[in-house]
Design a protein around this motif. Structure first.
Motif, PDB file in Angstrom:
ATOM      1  N   ARG A 209       0.748  -1.267   0.327  1.00 50.99           N
ATOM      2  CA  ARG A 209       0.330   0.095  -0.071  1.00 50.99           C
ATOM      3  C   ARG A 209       0.939   1.520  -0.094  1.00 50.99           C
ATOM      4  O   ARG A 209       0.063   1.910  -0.413  1.00 50.99           O
ATOM      5  CB  ARG A 209      -0.552   0.227   0.793  1.00 50.99           C
ATOM      6  CG  ARG A 209      -2.144   1.274   1.353  1.00 50.99           C
ATOM      7  CD  ARG A 209      -3.089   0.939  -0.127  1.00 50.99           C
ATOM      8  NE  ARG A 209      -3.326   2.292   0.306  1.00 50.99           N
ATOM      9  CZ  ARG A 209      -5.201   2.244   1.466  1.00 50.99           C
ATOM     10  NH1 ARG A 209      -5.184   0.952   1.925  1.00 50.99           N
ATOM     11  NH2 ARG A 209      -5.662   3.354   0.515  1.00 50.99           N
ATOM     12  N   ALA A 210       1.853   1.458   0.684  1.00 52.07           N
ATOM     13  CA  ALA A 210       2.558   2.232   0.881  1.00 52.07           C
ATOM     14  C   ALA A 210       2.836   2.581  -1.026  1.00 52.07           C
ATOM     15  O   ALA A 210       3.009   4.219  -1.374  1.00 52.07           O
ATOM     16  CB  ALA A 210       4.034   2.049   1.453  1.00 52.07           C
ATOM     17  N   GLU A 211       3.884   1.822  -1.524  1.00 54.03           N
ATOM     18  CA  GLU A 211       4.085   1.956  -2.839  1.00 54.03           C
ATOM     19  C   GLU A 211       2.704   1.847  -3.529  1.00 54.03           C
ATOM     20  O   GLU A 211       3.298   3.462  -4.791  1.00 54.03           O
ATOM     21  CB  GLU A 211       4.963   0.581  -3.285  1.00 54.03           C
ATOM     22  CG  GLU A 211       5.741   0.351  -2.777  1.00 54.03           C
ATOM     23  CD  GLU A 211       7.340   1.191  -2.837  1.00 54.03           C
ATOM     24  OE1 GLU A 211       7.009   2.394  -3.871  1.00 54.03           O
ATOM     25  OE2 GLU A 211       8.662   1.176  -2.095  1.00 54.03           O
TER      26      GLU A 211
ATOM     27  N   ALA B 206      11.874   8.977  -7.880  1.00 50.54           N
ATOM     28  CA  ALA B 206      11.114   9.374  -6.827  1.00 50.54           C
ATOM     29  C   ALA B 206      10.879   7.611  -6.138  1.00 50.54           C
ATOM     30  O   ALA B 206      10.931   8.007  -4.943  1.00 50.54           O
ATOM     31  CB  ALA B 206       9.618   9.677  -7.125  1.00 50.54           C
ATOM     32  N   SER B 207      12.283   7.161  -6.048  1.00 50.82           N
ATOM     33  CA  SER B 207      12.795   5.920  -5.471  1.00 50.82           C
ATOM     34  C   SER B 207      10.548   5.663  -5.441  1.00 50.82           C
ATOM     35  O   SER B 207      10.952   4.545  -3.669  1.00 50.82           O
ATOM     36  CB  SER B 207      13.116   6.669  -4.046  1.00 50.82           C
ATOM     37  OG  SER B 207      14.129   7.168  -5.036  1.00 50.82           O
TER      38      SER B 207
ATOM     39  N   LEU C 198      -4.332  -3.017  -5.473  1.00 53.33           N
ATOM     40  CA  LEU C 198      -2.798  -2.505  -5.545  1.00 53.33           C
ATOM     41  C   LEU C 198      -2.825  -2.218  -7.056  1.00 53.33           C
ATOM     42  O   LEU C 198      -1.420  -2.472  -7.791  1.00 53.33           O
ATOM     43  CB  LEU C 198      -1.518  -3.160  -4.429  1.00 53.33           C
ATOM     44  CG  LEU C 198      -1.865  -3.535  -3.326  1.00 53.33           C
ATOM     45  CD1 LEU C 198      -0.722  -4.038  -2.168  1.00 53.33           C
ATOM     46  CD2 LEU C 198      -2.128  -2.706  -2.359  1.00 53.33           C
ATOM     47  N   THR C 199      -3.224  -1.900  -8.130  1.00 51.21           N
ATOM     48  CA  THR C 199      -3.227  -1.389  -8.757  1.00 51.21           C
ATOM     49  C   THR C 199      -3.366   0.106  -9.106  1.00 51.21           C
ATOM     50  O   THR C 199      -4.403   0.978  -8.834  1.00 51.21           O
ATOM     51  CB  THR C 199      -3.397  -2.297  -9.840  1.00 51.21           C
ATOM     52  OG1 THR C 199      -4.851  -1.988 -10.036  1.00 51.21           O
ATOM     53  CG2 THR C 199      -2.685  -3.318  -9.871  1.00 51.21           C
ATOM     54  N   LEU C 200      -2.658   1.223 -10.110  1.00 48.77           N
ATOM     55  CA  LEU C 200      -2.978   2.181 -10.801  1.00 48.77           C
ATOM     56  C   LEU C 200      -3.448   2.068 -12.119  1.00 48.77           C
ATOM     57  O   LEU C 200      -2.170   1.410 -12.458  1.00 48.77           O
ATOM     58  CB  LEU C 200      -1.865   3.419  -9.993  1.00 48.77           C
ATOM     59  CG  LEU C 200      -1.812   3.311  -8.659  1.00 48.77           C
ATOM     60  CD1 LEU C 200      -0.439   4.700  -8.873  1.00 48.77           C
ATOM     61  CD2 LEU C 200      -3.818   4.157  -8.450  1.00 48.77           C
TER      62      LEU C 200
END
Length: 326
Positions: free
Chosen positions: A256-258, A299-300, A276-278
């Protein structure tokens, strides 16, 4: 409310060249009583190519095939098949074409070989020529071992192969395939695709009607979409898909953080917290993907997977006909 894209009918702007047309129709119209089934369609199929004619049920696909194969006469319009005018010389057209309908035309009481020999007799081939043609086709379609068995014992895939083999007995220049793989399992369907590709490689011209949009995408050089008795679009599968909006890039993340970090950075068009997708609007070009990954890397933000999703012929069909599920 979605907007249906405007796609120019190639037949009215040059489209496929008619110089080498094996099938040509201009202004084709047909009505049954007060119902207009075909309202001035234009079609061109160049020699040695496949045109897939798509459309919802009732769009007029079968009527178009019946007109082009001399089964029906148009109310208006001109047709040329292998250079012949069916209105003036229907027998010449019939000698040039083969038709494989949606429903098998084989005689289940006859063996596969007998079905082929019957077709040879109908084509008035000399006995020796007919026998050689039958043996050649049995071998080509991998039916030699089943050649002496009643066709009623054949599997669905074998029956469709025999049906197409019977169409080829007369060595037609142009073949009309109406729903050729209906009811076949995926393996048999792909076998039929290979056979169709082989025929085209030998110079045969094919007009294909199908409800399987993947089939049209796999086989057709050009696609014509028929709706409401009119050709609403024509072009290569790639051309039609490129004109339909809706392509996007999907990014998947390990946690979730990523996902949150990427969402803040990219302002996506869609998000699925469970998967967990965009989703991002994008055309999938290499330059676009390279810039996107560089932005995330700077942005790591670690991406677990990337998928490019582009419109397919299903999207084209739905956008142009507006009849989902038809």
């Amino acid at each position: 409310m979605s907007t249906v894209p405007t796609i120019t009918n190639a037949a009215t702007t040059g489209g496929a060249s008619t110089a080498l047309a094996a099938i040509s129709a201009r202004g084709l119209r047909k009505s049954f009583g007060e119902k207009t089934v075909l309202d001035g369609i234009d079609l061109t199929v160049e020699q040695g190519t496949i045109l897939a004619l798509l459309g919802p049920n009732g769009a007029g696909k079968t009527t178009a095939v019946h007109l082009l194969t001399t089964y029906l006469r148009p109310d208006a319009g001109e047709i040329r098949i292998a250079g012949q005018d069916p209105a003036r010389n229907p027998q010449a057209v019939r000698r040039s074409i083969g038709v494989t309908g949606q429903f098998s035309a084989i005689d289940g009481y006859l063996t596969g070989r007998e079905n082929l020999l019957l077709m040879a007799d109908l084509h008035l081939l000399p006995t020796g020529v007919g026998r050689r043609r039958a043996e050649t086709l049995l071998e080509r379609f991998e039916l030699t071992e089943a050649g002496n068995k009643p066709a009623s014992t054949y599997s669905g895939g074998m029956k469709r192969k025999l049906d197409l083999a019977m169409t080829l007995v007369g060595n037609p220049k142009v073949i009309f395939l109406d729903e050729p793989t209906t009811g076949l399992d995926p393996r048999s369907r792909r076998t039929m695709w290979d056979i169709i590709r082989g025929l085209v490689a030998e110079g045969t011209t094919i007009l294909l009607t199908t409800q399987y949009l993947e089939e049209a995408d796999q086989l057709a050089h050009r696609v014509a979409v028929l709706d409401g008795g009119r050709i609403v679009a024509e072009g290569t599968p790639a051309e039609l898909k490129a004109r339909i909006p809706g392509g996007h890039i999907e990014l998947a993340f390990a946690d979730r953080a990523e996902l949150d970090a990427a969402a803040t950075l990219l302002a996506p068009s869609g998000r699925d917290d469970d998967a967990l997708t965009l989703q991002l609007a994008g055309d999938g070009r290499v330059s676009t993907l390279r810039a996107l990954l560089r932005q995330l890397d700077d942005a790591s933000v670690e991406v677990e997977a990337l998928t490019v999703r582009t419109p397919d012929l299903d999207d084209v069909f739905f956008a142009l006909t507006g009849k989902k599920g038809a």
